[in-house]
Design an enzyme around this catalytic site. Structure first.
Site, PDB file in Angstrom:
ATOM      1  N   ARG A 227       0.101  -8.910  13.554  1.00  0.00           N
ATOM      2  CA  ARG A 227      -0.510  -7.898  12.664  1.00  0.00           C
ATOM      3  C   ARG A 227      -1.452  -8.567  11.669  1.00  0.00           C
ATOM      4  O   ARG A 227      -2.495  -8.021  11.319  1.00  0.00           O
ATOM      5  CB  ARG A 227       0.582  -7.117  11.922  1.00  0.00           C
ATOM      6  CG  ARG A 227       1.280  -6.110  12.826  1.00  0.00           C
ATOM      7  CD  ARG A 227       2.583  -5.632  12.230  1.00  0.00           C
ATOM      8  NE  ARG A 227       2.420  -4.878  11.015  1.00  0.00           N
ATOM      9  CZ  ARG A 227       3.404  -4.648  10.140  1.00  0.00           C
ATOM     10  NH1 ARG A 227       4.617  -5.137  10.371  1.00  0.00           N
ATOM     11  NH2 ARG A 227       3.180  -3.968   9.059  1.00  0.00           N
TER      12      ARG A 227
ATOM     13  N   ARG B  50      11.885  -5.761   4.569  1.00  0.00           N
ATOM     14  CA  ARG B  50      11.755  -4.301   4.422  1.00  0.00           C
ATOM     15  C   ARG B  50      12.817  -3.569   5.235  1.00  0.00           C
ATOM     16  O   ARG B  50      13.114  -3.920   6.360  1.00  0.00           O
ATOM     17  CB  ARG B  50      10.373  -3.851   4.892  1.00  0.00           C
ATOM     18  CG  ARG B  50      10.278  -2.328   4.993  1.00  0.00           C
ATOM     19  CD  ARG B  50       8.901  -1.792   5.111  1.00  0.00           C
ATOM     20  NE  ARG B  50       8.108  -2.440   6.123  1.00  0.00           N
ATOM     21  CZ  ARG B  50       6.795  -2.290   6.227  1.00  0.00           C
ATOM     22  NH1 ARG B  50       6.156  -1.506   5.375  1.00  0.00           N
ATOM     23  NH2 ARG B  50       6.115  -2.906   7.160  1.00  0.00           N
TER      24      ARG B  50
ATOM     25  N   LYS C  82       0.828  -1.213   0.000  1.00  0.00           N
ATOM     26  CA  LYS C  82       0.000   0.000   0.000  1.00  0.00           C
ATOM     27  C   LYS C  82       0.867   1.269   0.000  1.00  0.00           C
ATOM     28  O   LYS C  82       0.643   2.185  -0.783  1.00  0.00           O
ATOM     29  CB  LYS C  82      -0.934   0.024   1.229  1.00  0.00           C
ATOM     30  CG  LYS C  82      -1.835  -1.197   1.354  1.00  0.00           C
ATOM     31  CD  LYS C  82      -2.726  -1.123   2.573  1.00  0.00           C
ATOM     32  CE  LYS C  82      -1.993  -1.092   3.896  1.00  0.00           C
ATOM     33  NZ  LYS C  82      -1.248  -2.343   4.216  1.00  0.00           N
TER      34      LYS C  82
ATOM     35  N   ARG D 297      11.901  -1.951  10.820  1.00  0.00           N
ATOM     36  CA  ARG D 297      10.827  -1.554  11.729  1.00  0.00           C
ATOM     37  C   ARG D 297      10.661  -2.599  12.830  1.00  0.00           C
ATOM     38  O   ARG D 297      10.696  -3.796  12.552  1.00  0.00           O
ATOM     39  CB  ARG D 297       9.507  -1.409  10.953  1.00  0.00           C
ATOM     40  CG  ARG D 297       9.251   0.005  10.495  1.00  0.00           C
ATOM     41  CD  ARG D 297       8.099   0.152   9.552  1.00  0.00           C
ATOM     42  NE  ARG D 297       6.850  -0.489   9.934  1.00  0.00           N
ATOM     43  CZ  ARG D 297       5.710  -0.376   9.254  1.00  0.00           C
ATOM     44  NH1 ARG D 297       5.674   0.377   8.167  1.00  0.00           N
ATOM     45  NH2 ARG D 297       4.623  -0.998   9.639  1.00  0.00           N
TER      46      ARG D 297
HETATM   47  P1  AP5 Z   1       4.882  -1.500   1.769  1.00  0.00           P
HETATM   48  O1  AP5 Z   1       4.537  -0.708   0.568  1.00  0.00           O
HETATM   49  O2  AP5 Z   1       5.586  -0.797   2.884  1.00  0.00           O
HETATM   50  O3  AP5 Z   1       3.590  -2.295   2.287  1.00  0.00           O
HETATM   51  P2  AP5 Z   1       2.356  -1.788   3.112  1.00  0.00           P
HETATM   52  O4  AP5 Z   1       1.149  -2.497   2.604  1.00  0.00           O
HETATM   53  O5  AP5 Z   1       2.307  -0.289   3.160  1.00  0.00           O
HETATM   54  O6  AP5 Z   1       2.751  -2.418   4.520  1.00  0.00           O
HETATM   55  P3  AP5 Z   1       2.807  -1.789   5.955  1.00  0.00           P
HETATM   56  O7  AP5 Z   1       3.499  -2.836   6.796  1.00  0.00           O
HETATM   57  O8  AP5 Z   1       3.421  -0.429   5.988  1.00  0.00           O
HETATM   58  O9  AP5 Z   1       1.306  -1.723   6.278  1.00  0.00           O
HETATM   59  P4  AP5 Z   1       0.642  -1.774   7.597  1.00  0.00           P
HETATM   60  O10 AP5 Z   1      -0.720  -1.442   7.187  1.00  0.00           O
HETATM   61  O11 AP5 Z   1       0.781  -2.985   8.416  1.00  0.00           O
HETATM   62  O12 AP5 Z   1       1.482  -0.712   8.460  1.00  0.00           O
HETATM   63  P5  AP5 Z   1       1.195   0.785   8.866  1.00  0.00           P
HETATM   64  O13 AP5 Z   1       2.465   1.518   8.802  1.00  0.00           O
HETATM   65  O14 AP5 Z   1      -0.004   1.310   8.158  1.00  0.00           O
HETATM   66  O15 AP5 Z   1       5.786  -2.738   1.269  1.00  0.00           O
HETATM   67  C1  AP5 Z   1       6.340  -3.672   2.173  1.00  0.00           C
HETATM   68  C2  AP5 Z   1       7.712  -4.103   1.634  1.00  0.00           C
HETATM   69  O16 AP5 Z   1       7.567  -4.753   0.361  1.00  0.00           O
HETATM   70  C3  AP5 Z   1       8.684  -2.941   1.384  1.00  0.00           C
HETATM   71  O17 AP5 Z   1       9.961  -3.389   1.694  1.00  0.00           O
HETATM   72  C4  AP5 Z   1       8.576  -2.665  -0.126  1.00  0.00           C
HETATM   73  O18 AP5 Z   1       9.781  -2.159  -0.640  1.00  0.00           O
HETATM   74  C5  AP5 Z   1       8.237  -4.048  -0.695  1.00  0.00           C
HETATM   75  N1  AP5 Z   1       7.289  -4.000  -1.795  1.00  0.00           N
HETATM   76  C6  AP5 Z   1       6.154  -3.231  -1.848  1.00  0.00           C
HETATM   77  N2  AP5 Z   1       5.475  -3.489  -2.996  1.00  0.00           N
HETATM   78  C7  AP5 Z   1       6.195  -4.453  -3.662  1.00  0.00           C
HETATM   79  C8  AP5 Z   1       5.996  -5.131  -4.883  1.00  0.00           C
HETATM   80  N3  AP5 Z   1       4.903  -4.917  -5.643  1.00  0.00           N
HETATM   81  N4  AP5 Z   1       6.918  -6.044  -5.268  1.00  0.00           N
HETATM   82  C9  AP5 Z   1       8.001  -6.307  -4.485  1.00  0.00           C
HETATM   83  N5  AP5 Z   1       8.241  -5.686  -3.303  1.00  0.00           N
HETATM   84  C10 AP5 Z   1       7.349  -4.766  -2.890  1.00  0.00           C
HETATM   85  O19 AP5 Z   1       0.736   0.577  10.398  1.00  0.00           O
HETATM   86  C11 AP5 Z   1       1.660   0.197  11.392  1.00  0.00           C
HETATM   87  C12 AP5 Z   1       0.951   0.145  12.730  1.00  0.00           C
HETATM   88  O20 AP5 Z   1       0.413   1.437  13.075  1.00  0.00           O
HETATM   89  C13 AP5 Z   1      -0.255  -0.816  12.826  1.00  0.00           C
HETATM   90  O21 AP5 Z   1       0.130  -2.149  13.091  1.00  0.00           O
HETATM   91  C14 AP5 Z   1      -1.045  -0.169  13.982  1.00  0.00           C
HETATM   92  O22 AP5 Z   1      -0.476  -0.488  15.222  1.00  0.00           O
HETATM   93  C15 AP5 Z   1      -0.844   1.323  13.738  1.00  0.00           C
HETATM   94  N6  AP5 Z   1      -1.889   1.898  12.869  1.00  0.00           N
HETATM   95  C16 AP5 Z   1      -1.729   2.431  11.622  1.00  0.00           C
HETATM   96  N7  AP5 Z   1      -2.896   2.834  11.126  1.00  0.00           N
HETATM   97  C17 AP5 Z   1      -3.832   2.559  12.065  1.00  0.00           C
HETATM   98  C18 AP5 Z   1      -5.235   2.715  12.119  1.00  0.00           C
HETATM   99  N8  AP5 Z   1      -5.930   3.244  11.088  1.00  0.00           N
HETATM  100  N9  AP5 Z   1      -5.883   2.297  13.229  1.00  0.00           N
HETATM  101  C19 AP5 Z   1      -5.221   1.774  14.281  1.00  0.00           C
HETATM  102  N10 AP5 Z   1      -3.885   1.584  14.287  1.00  0.00           N
HETATM  103  C20 AP5 Z   1      -3.190   1.968  13.189  1.00  0.00           C
END
Ligand code: AP5
Length: 225
Positions: free
Chosen positions: A177, A133, A19, A166
């Site tokens: 998660r 990552r 995402k 991270r």
């Molecule tokens: P990446 O693009 O970073 O993936 P992502 O889907 O954004 O994954 P996240 O882990 O950031 O999502 P998340 O929703 O768990 O975390 P968030 O920060 O929102 O890609 C991942 C890896 O793959 C990277 O290394 C990238 O280079 C690689 N990659 C990407 N696309 C690729 C492709 N097509 N091909 C090959 N490689 C690829 O949330 C973290 C924490 O914050 C949560 O656990 C929670 O505690 C809190 N939080 C955040 N939002 C909320 C909310 N709305 N409500 C409550 N708690 C929240």
């Protein structure tokens, strides 16, 4: 982007589906504001603010931060002038109460969501991506040790500083998660499908291929020019 061309998009999907990576490509292509709750919460932790201290308790375990905290962050951010051209909501909403609070806030401000992009990915791909990552502490760029490596191992191409892993990408936390996603967030797929807003894409393909697919989808539907 002018007011009448406002485009508001939600990115929904499991952790590691890509995402954040797609958000980075889409904000550049369409000149939108990237609103990532994960990034906002990590900044609050870095600043040591009260919100950050509270958020860290949950994030370090892979649990969701309470709805009230996250919703307030997003509503405040969407009220800033630089959000008027349109936003990409990345990682929000993640629960039904968050989705309903967003609906209410959008309604009050005469805005709408144009599309919810559900980026799906298979479990082995998700685990490979999250454990590999690496992130830049300065610009926040997400790299991957094999999929999207920096030019020099372990160092950001732009900022020339060491990348880090991270805390919530540790294998045990990743497992939690994924459980939390299944339990709390997956229901939103049905919520937005019923509203006729959901578009599902396969996140297993490369970031560039996926961006091209999404871009043609949005152009085909007349969502962007
Ligand atoms: P990446 O693009 O970073 O993936 P992502 O889907 O954004 O994954 P996240 O882990 O950031 O999502 P998340 O929703 O768990 O975390 P968030 O920060 O929102 O890609 C991942 C890896 O793959 C990277 O290394 C990238 O280079 C690689 N990659 C990407 N696309 C690729 C492709 N097509 N091909 C090959 N490689 C690829 O949330 C973290 C924490 O914050 C949560 O656990 C929670 O505690 C809190 N939080 C955040 N939002 C909320 C909310 N709305 N409500 C409550 N708690 C929240």
């Amino acid at each position: 982007m002018t007011e009448e061309k406002q485009f508001n998009l939600i990115l929904l999907g499991p952790p590691g589906a890509g995402k954040g990576t797609q958000a980075g490509l889409l904000v550049n292509a369409y000149d939108l504001l990237h609103v990532s709750t994960g990034d906002m919460l990590r900044s609050a932790i870095k600043e040591g603010s009260a919100t950050g201290l509270k958020a860290q308790e949950y994030m370090s375990k892979g649990e969701l931060v309470p709805d009230s905290i996250v919703t307030q962050l997003v509503v405040d951010r969407m009220g800033k002038p630089d959000a008027s051209g349109g936003v990409i909501l990345d990682g929000f909403p993640r629960t039904k109460p968050q989705a309903e609070a967003l609906d209410n806030s959008l309604k009050e401000n005469g805005r709408t969501i144009d599309v919810v992009l559900y980026v799906n990915a298979s479990l082995d791909v998700i685990i490979q991506r999250l454990t590999g990552r690496r992130v830049c502490p300065e610009c926040g760029m997400n790299y991957h040790i094999t999929n999207i490596p920096p030019r020099k191992e372990g160092v950001c191409d732009t900022c020339n500083v060491d990348l880090f892993q991270r805390e919530d990408d540790e294998p045990e936390t990743v497992k939690n998660r994924l459980v939390v996603y299944e339990k709390s967030t997956k229901d939103l797929i049905g919520y937005y499908r019923e509203k006729g807003l959901l578009e599902e894409v396969n996140g297993d393909i490369s970031a560039e291929e996926l961006f091209e697919e999404v871009d043609s989808l949005f152009r085909g539907e007349g969502l962007v020019k």
